[in-house]
Design a protein around this motif. Structure first.
Motif, PDB file in Angstrom:
ATOM      1  N   ASP A 116      33.877  18.761  53.602  1.00  0.00           N
ATOM      2  CA  ASP A 116      33.981  19.996  54.366  1.00  0.00           C
ATOM      3  C   ASP A 116      35.039  20.880  53.695  1.00  0.00           C
ATOM      4  N   GLY A 117      34.762  21.198  52.417  1.00  0.00           N
ATOM      5  CA  GLY A 117      35.743  21.899  51.619  1.00  0.00           C
ATOM      6  C   GLY A 117      36.683  20.939  50.921  1.00  0.00           C
ATOM      7  N   ALA A 118      36.815  19.745  51.486  1.00  0.00           N
ATOM      8  CA  ALA A 118      37.602  18.656  50.895  1.00  0.00           C
ATOM      9  C   ALA A 118      37.025  17.354  51.424  1.00  0.00           C
ATOM     10  N   ASP A 119      37.307  16.261  50.751  1.00  0.00           N
ATOM     11  CA  ASP A 119      36.846  14.963  51.233  1.00  0.00           C
ATOM     12  C   ASP A 119      37.515  14.661  52.565  1.00  0.00           C
ATOM     13  N   SER A 120      36.695  14.310  53.561  1.00  0.00           N
ATOM     14  CA  SER A 120      37.210  14.030  54.894  1.00  0.00           C
ATOM     15  C   SER A 120      36.550  12.771  55.437  1.00  0.00           C
ATOM     16  N   PHE A 121      37.140  12.233  56.511  1.00  0.00           N
ATOM     17  CA  PHE A 121      36.631  10.996  57.094  1.00  0.00           C
ATOM     18  C   PHE A 121      36.645  11.104  58.616  1.00  0.00           C
ATOM     19  N   ALA A 122      35.590  10.568  59.234  1.00  0.00           N
ATOM     20  CA  ALA A 122      35.510  10.546  60.691  1.00  0.00           C
ATOM     21  C   ALA A 122      35.317   9.100  61.144  1.00  0.00           C
ATOM     22  N   HIS A 123      35.943   8.755  62.263  1.00  0.00           N
ATOM     23  CA  HIS A 123      35.877   7.386  62.778  1.00  0.00           C
ATOM     24  C   HIS A 123      35.221   7.388  64.158  1.00  0.00           C
ATOM     25  N   CYS A 124      34.379   6.400  64.401  1.00  0.00           N
ATOM     26  CA  CYS A 124      33.777   6.265  65.721  1.00  0.00           C
ATOM     27  C   CYS A 124      33.377   4.813  65.947  1.00  0.00           C
ATOM     28  N   TYR A 125      33.111   4.470  67.198  1.00  0.00           N
ATOM     29  CA  TYR A 125      32.544   3.173  67.542  1.00  0.00           C
ATOM     30  C   TYR A 125      31.082   3.371  67.911  1.00  0.00           C
ATOM     31  N   THR A 126      30.210   2.566  67.307  1.00  0.00           N
ATOM     32  CA  THR A 126      28.770   2.709  67.489  1.00  0.00           C
ATOM     33  C   THR A 126      28.156   1.352  67.817  1.00  0.00           C
ATOM     34  N   SER A 127      27.193   1.342  68.721  1.00  0.00           N
ATOM     35  CA  SER A 127      26.561   0.101  69.162  1.00  0.00           C
ATOM     36  C   SER A 127      25.615  -0.425  68.091  1.00  0.00           C
ATOM     37  N   ARG A 128      25.966  -1.554  67.481  1.00  0.00           N
ATOM     38  CA  ARG A 128      25.149  -2.099  66.399  1.00  0.00           C
ATOM     39  C   ARG A 128      24.959  -3.617  66.470  1.00  0.00           C
TER      40      ARG A 128
END
Length: 353
Positions: A116-128
């Protein structure tokens, strides 16, 4: 001991599949892969990991293909991953502890990389991590169809499927088709809005963010993310007065979310700049918002972008203080951001030193 199967659906994933399969060695008992029409080395790679291979013609319905794959599993539990994901933390003993002691859906922590203009990271919990005979629903961004509780488990996964990759044309086609059947579904409108945002179509994104926001009950796990992403789009599209109403009404509901205060800091800055005479009284809210983001930190259970409760908020505070003439505080917060090896902070420290 409970049997655990890795269950995947793939198509033309020769570049990423081995990374995923290698990461689960020693953690799963077998591998079930359903291919929807690969014409590269995907199947060859799968065979080297002794995967059980099945074919299913692609029909523009992720849940149906996912459920077909689950029907071929003989595991007591199933771990569902995509080829662009790989396990970075966790082991079989930890998974056994969960499977032996829980009647629930296991949520794993996923870190997604994006640009998003630079390397970015998003964290979440997902049911797997799901027990046998639990299935999915939904053409796209499919969801587990179960009333079992969701409980976090000790497994972490990285994901780079949207890093410098555009899947919007495919995703929008499926999402808009699904909306025809479920026109008041806030999740579908939210995912549609995000796809439009990715291709910079802020007008259509605004339409679907507004619909999603209007249909939400307030109890959805993704509710805070709709609010935050809607505000980002408002800053691109306009209607800042609507954004102000959202900011002022949502603090009591999602005041434990660092991303909310981070976007508020950006929003107040843009709002004041848009009409200084009218909104100058809100200028102190820029500082307040970033300070609250740092106070919360990065412990949120929501989908959160890395840095909103740490280095990015500290850096923006540094900019705020530098532009308002408080060099001492600017230096302090740039130093705080530098602790995370944040390059923009390093550059500003070099300049003001």
């Amino acid at each position: 001991m409970k049997k655990l199967s890795l269950v995947m659906i793939v198509r033309n994933e020769e570049k990423k599949l081995e990374r995923c399969l290698k990461s689960v060695q020693g953690s799963v008992d077998d591998i079930v892969i359903v291919d929807t029409g690969s014409d590269d080395r995907t199947l060859e790679i799968a065979r080297t990991y002794h995967a059980k291979l099945f074919q299913y013609p692609w029909n523009n319905h992720f849940a149906e293909v996912r459920n077909y794959a689950l029907s071929k599993s003989t595991g007591d539990w199933n771990l569902v991953l995509d080829a662009d994901e790989w396990v970075t933390k966790g082991n079989r003993q930890q998974l056994n502890n969960f499977m032996d002691n829980q009647q629930a859906i296991g949520q794993i922590r996923i870190t997604s990389s994006f640009f998003d203009g630079a390397d970015s990271f998003a964290h979440c919990y997902t049911s797997r991590l799901i027990p046998r005979n639990v299935f999915y629903k939904g053409k796209i961004h499919e969801q587990i169809d179960s009333t079992l509780p969701r409980i976090n488990c000790d497994l972490e996964v990285a994901h780079d499927g949207y890093y410098r990759t555009d899947k919007s044309e495919r995703n929008l086609s499926l999402l808009l088709s699904e909306i025809q059947d479920y026109p008041r579904d806030p999740y579908l409108h939210y995912q549609t809005a995000k796809e439009y945002y990715r291709i910079s179509d802020y007008e259509n994104a605004n339409k679907h963010y507004a619909l999603s926001y209007s249909f939400l009950s307030g109890t959805e796990s993704y509710y805070p993310n709709v609010v935050v992403d809607y505000l980002y789009n408002i800053m691109k599209y306009g209607n800042m007065q609507k954004g102000l109403e959202i900011v002022q009404s949502e603090e009591s509901r999602i005041g434990d979310f660092p991303d909310f205060y981070f976007v508020c800091g950006l929003f107040y800055m843009n709002l004041v700049s848009s009409d200084i005479t009218k909104y100058i009284y809100l200028f102190p809210q820029i500082e307040t918002s970033y300070l609250k983001a740092l106070e919360i930190g990065e412990t949120s259970e929501y989908l959160t972008v890395e840095g909103t409760g740490s280095y990015a908020a500290a850096y923006n505070l540094g900019v705020f203080y530098e532009t308002t003439g408080n060099r001492e505080k600017a230096f302090r917060y740039y130093k705080e951001a530098e602790k995370y090896n944040y390059e923009p902070a390093k550059r500003r420290l070099a300049d003001i030193s």
